[in-house]
Design an enzyme around this catalytic site. Structure first.
Site, PDB file in Angstrom:
ATOM      1  N   ARG A   1      38.532  28.601  48.673  1.00 15.20           N
ATOM      2  CA  ARG A   1      39.615  27.600  49.089  1.00 15.20           C
ATOM      3  C   ARG A   1      39.441  26.388  50.154  1.00 15.20           C
ATOM      4  NH1 ARG A   1      43.370  31.578  49.290  1.00 15.20           N
ATOM      5  NH2 ARG A   1      42.588  32.407  47.370  1.00 15.20           N
TER       6      ARG A   1
ATOM      7  N   ASP B   1      43.815  27.461  53.287  1.00 14.94           N
ATOM      8  CA  ASP B   1      44.658  28.286  53.191  1.00 14.94           C
ATOM      9  C   ASP B   1      45.714  28.461  54.168  1.00 14.94           C
ATOM     10  OD1 ASP B   1      45.981  30.386  51.578  1.00 14.94           O
ATOM     11  OD2 ASP B   1      44.427  31.783  52.323  1.00 14.94           O
TER      12      ASP B   1
ATOM     13  N   ARG C   1      43.635  21.337  48.060  1.00 19.76           N
ATOM     14  CA  ARG C   1      43.728  22.307  47.517  1.00 19.76           C
ATOM     15  C   ARG C   1      44.082  22.578  46.077  1.00 19.76           C
ATOM     16  NH1 ARG C   1      45.611  28.435  49.538  1.00 19.76           N
ATOM     17  NH2 ARG C   1      45.699  29.472  47.700  1.00 19.76           N
TER      18      ARG C   1
ATOM     19  N   ASP D   1      48.951  30.599  55.611  1.00 21.41           N
ATOM     20  CA  ASP D   1      49.753  31.672  55.440  1.00 21.41           C
ATOM     21  C   ASP D   1      50.605  31.989  56.714  1.00 21.41           C
ATOM     22  OD1 ASP D   1      48.567  32.202  52.923  1.00 21.41           O
ATOM     23  OD2 ASP D   1      47.159  33.536  53.660  1.00 21.41           O
TER      24      ASP D   1
HETATM   25  N1  ROI Z   1      38.222  36.545  53.251  1.00 19.94           N
HETATM   26  C1  ROI Z   1      38.269  36.012  54.740  1.00 19.94           C
HETATM   27  N2  ROI Z   1      37.212  36.567  55.347  1.00 19.94           N
HETATM   28  N3  ROI Z   1      39.150  34.987  55.250  1.00 19.94           N
HETATM   29  C2  ROI Z   1      40.244  34.494  54.311  1.00 19.94           C
HETATM   30  O1  ROI Z   1      40.754  33.737  55.012  1.00 19.94           O
HETATM   31  C3  ROI Z   1      40.362  34.989  52.953  1.00 19.94           C
HETATM   32  N4  ROI Z   1      41.198  34.734  52.216  1.00 19.94           N
HETATM   33  C4  ROI Z   1      41.209  34.886  51.227  1.00 19.94           C
HETATM   34  C5  ROI Z   1      40.384  36.205  50.492  1.00 19.94           C
HETATM   35  C6  ROI Z   1      39.987  35.451  49.179  1.00 19.94           C
HETATM   36  C7  ROI Z   1      41.475  37.346  50.242  1.00 19.94           C
HETATM   37  N5  ROI Z   1      39.703  36.394  51.248  1.00 19.94           N
HETATM   38  C8  ROI Z   1      39.410  36.100  52.514  1.00 19.94           C
HETATM   39  O2  ROI Z   1      42.588  34.615  50.331  1.00 19.94           O
END
Ligand code: ROI
Length: 159
Positions: free
Chosen positions: A93, A96, A84, A98
């Site tokens: 990305r 991610d 990443r 979180d």
């Molecule tokens: N949109 C979707 N569908 N899934 C995500 O994990 C995701 N993650 C993000 C942003 C860019 C806000 N949009 C996303 O960080």
């Protein structure tokens, strides 16, 4: 102290399903007895205004003895290991990770806001979270299921 944590998984570059599967293996090393529960994976339309590929999303839940900040560091290590690069805000990305929930704790620190600030509005977080814990009550005392609308269900395609 062991705490049940839930981590959102998202990827939309470089074989996203593989990225998520690799991340799940890496997350096992953070979990007590290497036991983690992973939701089904879903394909979802990108949220936000940046043009980018569809996402693959899911949620993992596990018990850990890491502190919230140690968990955050460990998740960022996994993201970095999987290539990443932090580029465009709200852009695509490879991976991610979180922290959604850390037990029932509410944390507001410069590096960390828990519960995750956007989770209550995001179908791609709420639905897989409810898949693995249908009776979850959020720290604000809201029932997770009560936040999931019909429209949200229509947004996701299970892979
Ligand atoms: N949109 C979707 N569908 N899934 C995500 O994990 C995701 N993650 C993000 C942003 C860019 C806000 N949009 C996303 O960080």
């Amino acid at each position: 102290m062991n705490t049940m944590v839930y981590v959102a998984l998202g990827a939309n570059l470089n074989e996203p399903v593989q990225q998520i599967q690799d991340a799940v293996l890496a997350l096992k090393s953070l979990a007590l007895d290497s036991i983690i529960t992973v939701s089904p994976l879903y394909r979802s339309v990108p949220m936000g205004d940046v043009e980018q590929p569809d996402y693959v999303n899911g949620v993992a839940g596990f018990n850990t003895d890491l502190s919230p900040i140690a968990l955050l560091d460990a998740l960022q290590d996994i993201e970095n290991t999987q290539g990443r690069v932090r580029e465009v805000r709200w852009g695509p990305r490879t991976l991610d990770l979180d922290i959604l929930l850390y037990g029932q704790q509410v944390i507001e620190e410069p590096r960390l806001t828990i519960p995750h600030y956007g989770m209550k509005q995001r179908s791609f977080v709420l639905i897989p979270l409810a898949d693995i814990n249908p009776h979850l009550i959020l720290p604000c005392n809201t029932e997770l299921k009560s936040l999931i609308t019909r429209e949200m269900r229509a947004e996701l395609i299970q892979i």
